[in-house]
Design a protein around this motif. Sequence first.
Motif, PDB file in Angstrom:
ATOM      1  N   LEU A 239       0.825  -1.209   0.000  1.00 39.03           N
ATOM      2  CA  LEU A 239       0.000   0.000   0.000  1.00 39.03           C
ATOM      3  C   LEU A 239       0.859   1.259   0.000  1.00 39.03           C
ATOM      4  CD1 LEU A 239      -2.821  -0.904   2.572  1.00 39.03           C
ATOM      5  CD2 LEU A 239      -3.002  -0.836   0.077  1.00 39.03           C
ATOM      6  N   ALA A 240       1.945   1.236   0.777  1.00 42.62           N
ATOM      7  CA  ALA A 240       2.826   2.403   0.832  1.00 42.62           C
ATOM      8  C   ALA A 240       3.476   2.645  -0.528  1.00 42.62           C
ATOM      9  CB  ALA A 240       3.892   2.192   1.904  1.00 42.62           C
ATOM     10  N   ARG A 241       3.942   1.597  -1.149  1.00 38.70           N
ATOM     11  CA  ARG A 241       4.558   1.742  -2.475  1.00 38.70           C
ATOM     12  C   ARG A 241       3.583   2.368  -3.455  1.00 38.70           C
ATOM     13  NH1 ARG A 241       4.271  -1.244  -7.162  1.00 38.70           N
ATOM     14  NH2 ARG A 241       6.071  -1.020  -8.577  1.00 38.70           N
ATOM     15  N   GLN A 242       2.347   1.866  -3.472  1.00 36.41           N
ATOM     16  CA  GLN A 242       1.369   2.396  -4.410  1.00 36.41           C
ATOM     17  C   GLN A 242       1.023   3.845  -4.098  1.00 36.41           C
ATOM     18  OE1 GLN A 242       0.517   0.914  -7.148  1.00 36.41           O
ATOM     19  NE2 GLN A 242      -0.615   2.778  -7.718  1.00 36.41           N
ATOM     20  N   LEU A 243       0.986   4.193  -2.826  1.00 37.55           N
ATOM     21  CA  LEU A 243       0.698   5.567  -2.423  1.00 37.55           C
ATOM     22  C   LEU A 243       1.768   6.518  -2.955  1.00 37.55           C
ATOM     23  CD1 LEU A 243      -0.943   7.618  -0.730  1.00 37.55           C
ATOM     24  CD2 LEU A 243       0.532   7.012   1.206  1.00 37.55           C
TER      25      LEU A 243
END
Length: 453
Positions: free
Chosen positions: A195-199
Amino acid sequence: MNLAETLNLGCLCRTLNPDRLRKQLETDPCLQGMLDGLATTHPHLFSETAVFVDPGMRATLGQAIAAIERVVALPAYQQLALAHAPETAQHHFGPAGVFMGYDFHLGEDGPRLIEINTNAGGALLNAALARAHRECCEPMQGLMDASSDLPHINQTFVDMFRAEWQAQRGTQALRSILITDDAPEVQYMAPEFALARQLFLAHGITAAVGDARELQWKDGALWHPALPGVAVDLVYNRLTDFSLSEPAHEALRSAYVAGAAVVTPHPRAHALFADKRNLITLGDDALLASWGVSAEDRRILQAVVPHTELVTADHADALWAKRRQLFFKPVAGYGAKAAYRGDKLTRGVWADILAGGFIAQALVPPSERLVDVDGVATRLKLDIRAYTFRGQVQLLAARTYTGQTTNFRTAGGGFSPVVVLPAMVLGVDASPRPPHADCLPSSSLETPTWSPS
């Protein structure tokens, strides 16, 4: 009993729908299938039930965090905390540390601080969970919107990382972020790494998840195979090697000490906040007074910080005698590892504790939440985590569980969104309504009579 506690102990409200949660988690094609995967690998990660908090409790919690941050900023406090910290913690490059986590138990006399964590996990997962609960119905939307700024929380998180970068790099452009841990793909919070990467990607920042052991320090920069041809600008550090002292992390340590990469959270933040010996200092009223801490801040800390002391052999007998009123934790522990309730101690474990490196904290019983587990009303323990940045609360979340410490192995438990009841709901003439028609009061408890939404 206040209204929040009445709701927690009497309302079996289920406000989570899997389809709504899937929508919040799988925001990009590369994240499709996440929820189905979590149902298999993390079956007790998310609770279907929200936790309610009184606005006065929320206000005290925020005041306590602000008071702690003011104490930590004092030179005298930092000198004391850093005196027994590793060499890497002596460096100060400007960043404060992302996702500081303050964990509390809630009691009749207010919140009590259990511990502070510098790499508190779950913020992105909890934000998605809260948004999914918010979509339950119109009354729930109003309650959630009064509790936090959920529609803009992702932007708040990105702004936090940019602020960390600017604190060390000024106006230079942030180009790349590496989210790192040892074997990140098998870590329990691996879904949050995705999720952090996509954010970050969604906000124009090159990002990857990579094993910290594969980092390379060469030519004055930090490199990782997950970011081919791109130097690592900022490291979102999820390691539990808080001092970066393990040989496998030599490259990251070298880059950090040289100031060649912005690392957040970092060893200094852990030494100043998360080392549990700091709880002894925060509860020492005479010491804080000698440093000039205001009477109001000292009053708050005396009310919020449970008595904590270092375990040493010279008062072992006294600690053993009152062990049932104590909780024992390693000074650099995390995730409730090697933490023990005193009434559960064996002589063998006690010998290990006496060997050194533990604190004894006054036992603070957690409050409870009634949940529906396979049609049975079940009381679970709960704690509250405040995710903060530079003393400002960004998001509140709860963890519901059974057992000695928080865990994600409890049916009906897991992460729960926190609903701070608006003051108007608590007024004498207020007619509070349940967030959902599924809100079913337990017949064994005295609760308000709800009319369906």
